[in-house]
Each structure stands twice: as C-alpha cells, then as structure tokens.
Write a protein that holds these residues in place. Structure first.
Motif, PDB file in Angstrom:
ATOM      1  N   THR A 261      -8.246   6.090   7.070  1.00 27.92           N
ATOM      2  CA  THR A 261      -7.959   5.089   6.032  1.00 27.92           C
ATOM      3  C   THR A 261      -6.471   5.120   5.676  1.00 27.92           C
ATOM      4  O   THR A 261      -5.849   4.075   5.490  1.00 27.92           O
ATOM      5  N   GLU A 262      -5.886   6.323   5.619  1.00 33.32           N
ATOM      6  CA  GLU A 262      -4.454   6.412   5.301  1.00 33.32           C
ATOM      7  C   GLU A 262      -3.602   5.806   6.422  1.00 33.32           C
ATOM      8  O   GLU A 262      -2.678   5.037   6.179  1.00 33.32           O
ATOM      9  N   HIS A 263      -3.935   6.177   7.664  1.00 33.09           N
ATOM     10  CA  HIS A 263      -3.125   5.713   8.785  1.00 33.09           C
ATOM     11  C   HIS A 263      -3.213   4.204   8.990  1.00 33.09           C
ATOM     12  O   HIS A 263      -2.226   3.584   9.365  1.00 33.09           O
ATOM     13  N   LEU A 264      -4.392   3.630   8.765  1.00 34.55           N
ATOM     14  CA  LEU A 264      -4.502   2.176   8.936  1.00 34.55           C
ATOM     15  C   LEU A 264      -3.497   1.477   8.024  1.00 34.55           C
ATOM     16  O   LEU A 264      -2.763   0.583   8.459  1.00 34.55           O
ATOM     17  N   GLY A 265      -3.447   1.892   6.777  1.00 37.16           N
ATOM     18  CA  GLY A 265      -2.533   1.280   5.813  1.00 37.16           C
ATOM     19  C   GLY A 265      -1.080   1.488   6.199  1.00 37.16           C
ATOM     20  O   GLY A 265      -0.285   0.534   6.207  1.00 37.16           O
ATOM     21  N   GLN A 266      -0.729   2.730   6.550  1.00 37.29           N
ATOM     22  CA  GLN A 266       0.679   3.034   6.885  1.00 37.29           C
ATOM     23  C   GLN A 266       1.132   2.261   8.125  1.00 37.29           C
ATOM     24  O   GLN A 266       2.202   1.659   8.163  1.00 37.29           O
ATOM     25  N   GLN A 267       0.276   2.296   9.147  1.00 35.00           N
ATOM     26  CA  GLN A 267       0.636   1.651  10.409  1.00 35.00           C
ATOM     27  C   GLN A 267       0.831   0.137  10.209  1.00 35.00           C
ATOM     28  O   GLN A 267       1.805  -0.448  10.687  1.00 35.00           O
ATOM     29  N   ALA A 268      -0.105  -0.476   9.480  1.00 36.97           N
ATOM     30  CA  ALA A 268      -0.031  -1.923   9.257  1.00 36.97           C
ATOM     31  C   ALA A 268       1.199  -2.275   8.430  1.00 36.97           C
ATOM     32  O   ALA A 268       1.884  -3.274   8.690  1.00 36.97           O
ATOM     33  N   GLN A 269       1.468  -1.421   7.435  1.00 31.15           N
ATOM     34  CA  GLN A 269       2.637  -1.626   6.578  1.00 31.15           C
ATOM     35  C   GLN A 269       3.930  -1.614   7.405  1.00 31.15           C
ATOM     36  O   GLN A 269       4.774  -2.505   7.294  1.00 31.15           O
ATOM     37  N   HIS A 270       4.059  -0.601   8.248  1.00 28.37           N
ATOM     38  CA  HIS A 270       5.274  -0.464   9.064  1.00 28.37           C
ATOM     39  C   HIS A 270       5.413  -1.625  10.052  1.00 28.37           C
ATOM     40  O   HIS A 270       6.503  -2.174  10.223  1.00 28.37           O
ATOM     41  N   LEU A 271       4.299  -1.981  10.681  1.00 25.00           N
ATOM     42  CA  LEU A 271       4.361  -3.084  11.647  1.00 25.00           C
ATOM     43  C   LEU A 271       4.770  -4.385  10.980  1.00 25.00           C
ATOM     44  O   LEU A 271       5.623  -5.125  11.493  1.00 25.00           O
ATOM     45  N   ALA A 272       4.162  -4.661   9.822  1.00 29.02           N
ATOM     46  CA  ALA A 272       4.482  -5.905   9.113  1.00 29.02           C
ATOM     47  C   ALA A 272       5.957  -5.905   8.725  1.00 29.02           C
ATOM     48  O   ALA A 272       6.669  -6.901   8.941  1.00 29.02           O
ATOM     49  N   ALA A 273       6.428  -4.776   8.185  1.00 30.04           N
ATOM     50  CA  ALA A 273       7.825  -4.697   7.738  1.00 30.04           C
ATOM     51  C   ALA A 273       8.776  -4.899   8.919  1.00 30.04           C
ATOM     52  O   ALA A 273       9.814  -5.567   8.780  1.00 30.04           O
ATOM     53  N   SER A 274       8.405  -4.329  10.081  1.00 24.33           N
ATOM     54  CA  SER A 274       9.301  -4.439  11.249  1.00 24.33           C
ATOM     55  C   SER A 274       9.401  -5.882  11.739  1.00 24.33           C
ATOM     56  O   SER A 274      10.303  -6.220  12.499  1.00 24.33           O
ATOM     57  N   MET A 275       8.466  -6.729  11.312  1.00 19.39           N
ATOM     58  CA  MET A 275       8.510  -8.137  11.732  1.00 19.39           C
ATOM     59  C   MET A 275       8.769  -9.056  10.538  1.00 19.39           C
ATOM     60  O   MET A 275       8.424 -10.234  10.560  1.00 19.39           O
ATOM     61  N   GLU A 276       9.330  -8.473   9.492  1.00 22.82           N
ATOM     62  CA  GLU A 276       9.772  -9.217   8.293  1.00 22.82           C
ATOM     63  C   GLU A 276       8.622  -9.861   7.517  1.00 22.82           C
ATOM     64  O   GLU A 276       8.822 -10.819   6.777  1.00 22.82           O
ATOM     65  N   ALA A 277       7.405  -9.348   7.714  1.00 22.00           N
ATOM     66  CA  ALA A 277       6.266  -9.839   6.935  1.00 22.00           C
ATOM     67  C   ALA A 277       5.866  -8.737   5.955  1.00 22.00           C
ATOM     68  O   ALA A 277       6.438  -7.648   5.966  1.00 22.00           O
ATOM     69  N   SER A 278       4.887  -9.031   5.110  1.00 22.27           N
ATOM     70  CA  SER A 278       4.382  -7.979   4.230  1.00 22.27           C
ATOM     71  C   SER A 278       2.866  -7.892   4.394  1.00 22.27           C
ATOM     72  O   SER A 278       2.232  -8.789   4.959  1.00 22.27           O
ATOM     73  N   MET A 279       2.303  -6.809   3.925  1.00 18.43           N
ATOM     74  CA  MET A 279       0.878  -6.561   4.136  1.00 18.43           C
ATOM     75  C   MET A 279       0.287  -5.974   2.861  1.00 18.43           C
ATOM     76  O   MET A 279       0.873  -5.087   2.253  1.00 18.43           O
ATOM     77  N   GLU A 280      -0.863  -6.526   2.449  1.00 17.69           N
ATOM     78  CA  GLU A 280      -1.584  -5.933   1.312  1.00 17.69           C
ATOM     79  C   GLU A 280      -2.944  -5.499   1.814  1.00 17.69           C
ATOM     80  O   GLU A 280      -3.599  -6.235   2.556  1.00 17.69           O
ATOM     81  N   LEU A 281      -3.350  -4.327   1.398  1.00 16.62           N
ATOM     82  CA  LEU A 281      -4.633  -3.782   1.847  1.00 16.62           C
ATOM     83  C   LEU A 281      -5.455  -3.424   0.626  1.00 16.62           C
ATOM     84  O   LEU A 281      -4.963  -2.764  -0.290  1.00 16.62           O
ATOM     85  N   SER A 282      -6.735  -3.867   0.581  1.00 16.45           N
ATOM     86  CA  SER A 282      -7.588  -3.427  -0.520  1.00 16.45           C
ATOM     87  C   SER A 282      -8.924  -2.951   0.045  1.00 16.45           C
ATOM     88  O   SER A 282      -9.395  -3.451   1.075  1.00 16.45           O
ATOM     89  N   TRP A 283      -9.482  -1.968  -0.626  1.00 12.00           N
ATOM     90  CA  TRP A 283     -10.726  -1.341  -0.170  1.00 12.00           C
ATOM     91  C   TRP A 283     -11.842  -1.726  -1.110  1.00 12.00           C
ATOM     92  O   TRP A 283     -11.669  -1.719  -2.322  1.00 12.00           O
TER      93      TRP A 283
END
Ligand code: ZN
Ligand code: ZN
Length: 377
Positions: A261-283
């Motif tokens: 659960t931690e890695h999914l959020g971190q990985q998605a966050q980094h990927l989105a940031a690297s492509m100038e987008a943002s990501m919100e995750l809720s459980w």
C-alpha cells in the motif's frame, strides 16, 4: 439438536427470502423467533444483527460463535423450488446455511448446556460489504459478557461435502481498495504541448504497478494488486483533465500489505510528478489479514469428528470476521459443501450457487462441540 429436515427447512426459508447487506430485517425476525423458541435470551444489535446468550450454571469464559446473514445482488438462476423469490437478490455465498448451522449449534447447546461460562451466538449483518463486523463491535458485541475467543464457519463449494479445513495462521487475505485520480491539464487533442495529458501518466502508473507484486514481494509470499476500473475523457478531440482509477490490494501478511500500500502511493506519486501531473490516492474498504489462532484451531481439529480434515491454500478473498480476529483469538473454519465431481463445482457468488445440505448438521455439531470443549477448559 434440530434435525437434518428442520435445518434444511430453515436454510431453504432463508434461501427463498434473501436480503442484501444492511437490510436483513426478515432474517433478523426469523432468528429472534427461533432463539425464543429454543429458550435462548436474545436481542437485536447493530440494526439488523442478532445476539443470543447461553449461560452455563457457573461463571467462566465466553466463547462467541458467529454467522453472517446477508445475501448478494445476484439473480438466482437455479431450477429448484427453494430458489430465491427476490429478483436481483440471492444467498450466493452460503450465509443462509451459516444462519441455519448456528441455530443448529444453539439447539445442541440448549440440549447440553455448558456447566460453566457462556456461549454468545452472533448473527452478523452486512459481511459482503465488510461493514457488519465493525458495526457489531462498535455496538458492544464483544462486551457484557466479555468475549474471550470467537469461532466462525464458512461453507465452501469448491470442496466436497464431508471434508473440512481448520488451518492455523492466515486463512483469508487483507483487503484494501483504492481510488486514484491522476490530474493533468485539459487541452485540444491536436495541441498536447499546451496541456498535460493524464492518460499516458495513468498508463505508466498501471504498468509500473505490475512490478510491485512481481519485484517487491518475495516469491514465496502471496499478494495481488488489481486495477479494476479506469475512466477518463468524453470526446476524441479533447485531452481530459483527469483519469479516475480503482483497484484493490490483497495480502496474506500484514507486513506485505503495508509495503504494497505504501509503495503503490509513492511510485504513482513519483511517476505523476516526473510527467508534470499530480496524483491523489484514497483508501476505502480496509480489512486486516484473517489469522487463525493456533490453540483454537487445534481444539477445532480435535472436534472434527467424522469430517475429513484437508489442507487448503489460504484464500485471497477477505472476510470481515478478521476484525474480530484482530481483537481476540479467533478461528474461521471451512466446511466443504460442494459436489464430489470437480466438474460440477459452482463457485461462490455465482447465480447457480448451491450447497450440499447434508453438511448443515455437520457444521452445527462441529461448532457446538468446539464451544463445549472450550468451556470445559
Ligand atoms: Zn461472499
Ligand atoms: Zn461469504
């Protein structure tokens, strides 16, 4: 104890009158009437739940036996006279059998009451939504008298009748469901340089997430990560502002669950940031791993009687009984209720799901014997 015919009649009555999670009013009424007929003190709890109590002559520990009550939004396609009378609602998981089995166990315990301690009979609504156990706990089901241990049983159609599983350690998986929103910047499809397209970002997140189970989880552990929904855009010539995704993570160990659960959020966050987008995750839905207590499982195995004990891989589905097992020693027993011929197996939640009803007294006897022996110390 209630006879096979009586247990079958009770199960078929529930089967014909299924109720969805949170709507188990008729089931509640029928259960309260049965408990009264058996001379057991009982009351409604947590909306549509029921709790009954069988007291021994002397004080002692309290064992809880739990059945779930809810049906599923499935239309019954069986060609039998006891099929569901409610379109779009069916006992396709066997919770009708669980209620009948627990009434059977209650009747056996009335015939031979424990000399000390007490048995709490818990009929829990809304298991399929993962909401019922939480509501019962918040309504105080584990108090007054304080429950020391809990046992539940699930019928299991992929296993033939006559066989059963009582397995120490994890038996069902943790459940975490997520919603993820990737936000870019909407623009004309022919002028992508003026916006930020969230669709390739979402595609990258999904692709990268496939490496979490395969590369971050040890090969001997069990876990699954599934994306189950993805929605974006409305037109061929507009780059949308957002992509909405849903999915779930299941694991058999809390450390693996936490890591994923931690890695999914971190990985998605980094990927989105690297492509100038943002990501919100809720459980949203969250259930812990269901861990069976080794001592209770040993007791249950010793009481299995004529049931042939088999082994089974832990299931990747979740069960909200895990919320009880998180608080007190608990055991979820699996009772084979399917056909001998593996070709004829119909899985749980299927529109033609059914059980071999000869298992009803087996389950009732098993639960009652476990309670008796536990209270004898
Ligand atoms: Zn189910
Ligand atoms: Zn179920």
């Amino acid at each position: 104890m209630l006879s096979l015919d009586e247990l079958v009649a009770i199960r078929r009555d529930f089967h014909q009158h299924p109720e969805l999670a949170g709507e188990e009013k008729r089931s509640q009424k029928v259960l309260l009437e049965w408990l009264e007929r058996l001379g057991i003190e009982a009351k409604p709890l947590a909306g549509t739940g029921v709790v009954g109590l069988i007291r021994g002559a002397a004080d002692g520990p309290c064992i809880m036996l739990r059945a779930d009550m809810d049906a599923l939004p499935v239309t019954d396609e069986k060609d039998v006279e006891y099929r569901s009378r409610q379109a779009g609602c069916m006992h396709a998981c066997g919770h009708d059998a669980h209620m009948a089995i627990l009434l059977g166990a209650a009747s056996a315990l009335v015939d031979a009451p424990p000399s000390a301690g007490s048995v709490k009979l818990v009929f829990q609504p809304a298991e399929e939504q993962g909401a019922g156990a939480k509501a019962m706990i918040e309504s105080g089901v584990l108090e007054d008298p304080k429950v020391d241990v809990a046992i539940a049983l699930h019928v299991w159609s992929p296993m033939p009748a006559g066989r059963a599983v009582a397995r120490p350690g994890s038996i069902m998986a943790s459940v975490d469901s997520f919603s993820m929103r990737v936000r870019g910047r909407s623009t004309h499809a022919a002028r992508p340089e003026e916006g930020c397209d969230p669709i390739p970002v979402a595609a990258g997140i999904i692709t990268a997430a496939q490496t979490l189970v395969s590369r971050k989880v040890a090969p001997y552990e069990r876990a699954v990560l599934s994306f189950t929904s993805i929605h974006a855009g409305t037109a061929f010539n507009v780059i949308p502002e957002t992509v909405e995704m849903k999915g779930t993570i299941r694991a058999q160990k809390s450390s693996v669950r936490k890591m994923l659960t931690e890695h999914l959020g971190q990985q998605a966050q980094h990927l989105a940031a690297s492509m100038e987008a943002s990501m919100e995750l809720s459980w949203s839905e969250r259930l812990p791993v269901l861990e069976n207590d080794a001592d209770l499982i040993k007791l249950a195995r010793d009481q299995a009687g004529a049931l042939e004990l088999s082994d089974m891989e832990p299931l990747m589905v979740g069960e909200d009984f895990a919320l009880f097992a998180e608080r007190i020693p608990a055991a979820m027993l699996i009772l084979g209720a399917g056909p001998k011929d593996p070709e004829k197996i119909i899985p749980h939640h299927h529109p033609r799901f059914d059980i071999d009803e000869s298992v009803l007294p087996q389950g009732a006897r098993w639960l009652a014997d476990c309670a008796q022996v536990y209270l004898q110390g």
